[in-house]
Design a protein around this motif. Structure first.
Motif, PDB file in Angstrom:
ATOM      1  N   ASP A  23      -9.429  13.522 -10.135  1.00 25.42           N
ATOM      2  CA  ASP A  23     -10.645  14.333 -10.010  1.00 25.42           C
ATOM      3  C   ASP A  23     -10.430  15.626 -10.760  1.00 25.42           C
ATOM      4  N   THR A  24     -11.434  15.992 -11.528  1.00 23.87           N
ATOM      5  CA  THR A  24     -11.270  17.126 -12.428  1.00 23.87           C
ATOM      6  C   THR A  24     -12.619  17.770 -12.730  1.00 23.87           C
ATOM      7  N   VAL A  25     -12.611  18.683 -13.700  1.00 24.78           N
ATOM      8  CA  VAL A  25     -13.781  19.514 -13.988  1.00 24.78           C
ATOM      9  C   VAL A  25     -14.237  19.286 -15.422  1.00 24.78           C
ATOM     10  N   ALA A  26     -15.538  19.109 -15.591  1.00 18.92           N
ATOM     11  CA  ALA A  26     -16.107  18.851 -16.917  1.00 18.92           C
ATOM     12  C   ALA A  26     -16.181  20.130 -17.746  1.00 18.92           C
ATOM     13  N   ASP A  27     -16.246  19.945 -19.042  1.00 19.54           N
ATOM     14  CA  ASP A  27     -16.409  21.056 -19.977  1.00 19.54           C
ATOM     15  C   ASP A  27     -17.896  21.211 -20.285  1.00 19.54           C
ATOM     16  N   THR A  28     -18.631  21.737 -19.302  1.00 23.35           N
ATOM     17  CA  THR A  28     -20.067  21.969 -19.466  1.00 23.35           C
ATOM     18  C   THR A  28     -20.364  23.440 -19.212  1.00 23.35           C
ATOM     19  N   VAL A  29     -21.539  23.867 -19.606  1.00 18.51           N
ATOM     20  CA  VAL A  29     -21.933  25.268 -19.410  1.00 18.51           C
ATOM     21  C   VAL A  29     -21.933  25.618 -17.926  1.00 18.51           C
ATOM     22  N   ILE A  30     -22.473  24.724 -17.101  1.00 17.40           N
ATOM     23  CA  ILE A  30     -22.538  24.988 -15.661  1.00 17.40           C
ATOM     24  C   ILE A  30     -21.137  25.050 -15.070  1.00 17.40           C
ATOM     25  N   LEU A  67      -1.345   3.153  -5.628  1.00 19.94           N
ATOM     26  CA  LEU A  67      -2.450   4.088  -5.825  1.00 19.94           C
ATOM     27  C   LEU A  67      -1.868   5.468  -6.097  1.00 19.94           C
ATOM     28  N   VAL A  68      -2.294   6.073  -7.184  1.00 20.25           N
ATOM     29  CA  VAL A  68      -1.914   7.454  -7.492  1.00 20.25           C
ATOM     30  C   VAL A  68      -3.192   8.277  -7.545  1.00 20.25           C
ATOM     31  N   TYR A  69      -3.227   9.339  -6.756  1.00 22.32           N
ATOM     32  CA  TYR A  69      -4.382  10.229  -6.722  1.00 22.32           C
ATOM     33  C   TYR A  69      -3.943  11.583  -7.270  1.00 22.32           C
ATOM     34  N   CYS A  70      -4.588  12.022  -8.331  1.00 24.20           N
ATOM     35  CA  CYS A  70      -4.259  13.288  -8.975  1.00 24.20           C
ATOM     36  C   CYS A  70      -5.347  14.313  -8.646  1.00 24.20           C
ATOM     37  N   ARG A 104       0.849  -1.196   0.000  1.00 27.29           N
ATOM     38  CA  ARG A 104       0.000   0.000   0.000  1.00 27.29           C
ATOM     39  C   ARG A 104       0.884   1.244   0.000  1.00 27.29           C
ATOM     40  N   ARG A 105       1.318   1.632  -1.204  1.00 31.83           N
ATOM     41  CA  ARG A 105       2.088   2.857  -1.394  1.00 31.83           C
ATOM     42  C   ARG A 105       1.251   3.793  -2.241  1.00 31.83           C
ATOM     43  N   ALA A 106       1.023   5.000  -1.729  1.00 31.02           N
ATOM     44  CA  ALA A 106       0.181   5.964  -2.432  1.00 31.02           C
ATOM     45  C   ALA A 106       0.966   7.224  -2.758  1.00 31.02           C
ATOM     46  N   LEU A 107       0.657   7.794  -3.902  1.00 28.98           N
ATOM     47  CA  LEU A 107       1.212   9.079  -4.331  1.00 28.98           C
ATOM     48  C   LEU A 107       0.054  10.029  -4.569  1.00 28.98           C
ATOM     49  N   VAL A 108       0.138  11.207  -3.973  1.00 30.26           N
ATOM     50  CA  VAL A 108      -0.840  12.269  -4.237  1.00 30.26           C
ATOM     51  C   VAL A 108      -0.135  13.348  -5.050  1.00 30.26           C
ATOM     52  N   VAL A 109      -0.672  13.645  -6.211  1.00 31.96           N
ATOM     53  CA  VAL A 109      -0.136  14.693  -7.069  1.00 31.96           C
ATOM     54  C   VAL A 109      -1.043  15.909  -6.939  1.00 31.96           C
ATOM     55  N   GLY A 110      -0.482  17.034  -6.518  1.00 29.91           N
ATOM     56  CA  GLY A 110      -1.277  18.247  -6.368  1.00 29.91           C
ATOM     57  C   GLY A 110      -2.112  18.272  -5.106  1.00 29.91           C
ATOM     58  N   GLY A 111      -1.603  17.687  -4.033  1.00 31.49           N
ATOM     59  CA  GLY A 111      -2.375  17.599  -2.798  1.00 31.49           C
ATOM     60  C   GLY A 111      -2.393  18.858  -1.962  1.00 31.49           C
ATOM     61  N   GLY A 112      -1.455  19.788  -2.221  1.00 34.00           N
ATOM     62  CA  GLY A 112      -1.393  20.980  -1.378  1.00 34.00           C
ATOM     63  C   GLY A 112      -1.236  20.599   0.078  1.00 34.00           C
TER      64      GLY A 112
END
Length: 251
Positions: free
Chosen positions: A141-148, A108-111, A46-54
């Motif tokens: 986890d990211t953001v969709a290209d939608t109007v909202i 596990l890599v979490y971006c 169980r080795r995890a990397l968080v990219v952009g975790g602040g």
């Protein structure tokens, strides 16, 4: 109370760190996804990397679930804060688009807070794929290209004075990507997409209220998760604003 000064990667008095506000709001949904995924996690390592975790609670959430955790973030200030808040994790300052291969392979890599702030999707995905051990899992986890999504991220969070929590131009329309773009980038990186699932606040009213209250200093950071009420969406519904993509690397 007076409105807070907007400044990223800081816990200075009378400031509002939009990265941290967003990360805290998302934590209930992030933890729900981790628990859902880890129910089927069979690796003995169980080795995890968080990219952009602040300096978000994400590293601690992984430590609590039995992962030896490394966090890579481009902000030296955020990493300094994170080291004091989560001493059990390893932290490194580095551009999110460049993951040091000497760190080894991760199960596990979490971006987080990365795909929507970088232009070169295929380059980023290639780096994430290299960091994964065979059989390892990737969470984006990211953001969709939608109007909202464009209204919230490009206008409300960056331009409207009463709801602004981010400096402009942290987000741009070209960096908001629908699942099909993520699916293609994963395929190019030879990763297999398992599922796409959205996550959302308890209601639009709850999200707006949380932002306004935090902007004016009427609630603290620790009250943000409960106030916004983020949760996983119904898997049958296409993502409206924010979503997770879960993929794996073949063993």
């Amino acid at each position: 109370m007076a409105k807070q000064e907007l400044k990223l990667n800081t816990q200075a008095p009378n400031t509002l760190d939009g990265r941290q506000v967003r990360a805290l709001a998302f934590m209930p949904a992030r933890e729900a996804l981790l628990d859902q995924l880890l129910g089927d996690f069979s690796s003995s390592s169980r080795r995890a990397l968080v990219v952009g975790g602040g300096y978000s609670p994400l590293a601690q959430a992984l430590l609590d679930r039995g992962f030896e955790t490394t966090v890579v973030d481009p902000s030296e200030e955020a990493v300094e804060i994170a080291r004091s808040l989560t001493p059990g994790a390893r932290f490194m300052v580095a551009p999110s688009v460049t993951i040091d291969p000497s760190l080894g392979d991760f199960d596990l890599v979490y971006c987080a807070d990365t795909l929507e702030t970088h232009d070169h999707l295929d380059q980023m995905m290639g780096q994430l794929a290299k960091a994964l051990a065979p059989g390892g899992w990737l969470i984006l986890d990211t953001v969709a290209d939608t109007v909202i999504a464009k209204f919230i991220y490009l206008l409300a969070f960056q331009r409207l004075p009463f709801s602004k929590i981010m400096p402009s131009p942290r987000y741009a329309a070209s960096r908001l990507r629908n699942p099909e773009a993520i699916r293609l980038a994963l395929r190019n990186a030879e990763l297999s997409l398992e599922k796409i699932i959205g996550f959302e606040p308890a209601s639009i009213g709850a999200l707006v209220s949380t932002v306004l209250k935090r902007r004016s200093g009427r609630i603290s950071d620790r009250e943000i998760p409960a106030a916004s009420g983020f949760k996983l969406s119904d898997e049958a519904h296409p993502p409206v604003v924010t979503y997770f993509a879960v993929a794996h690397k073949d063993a």
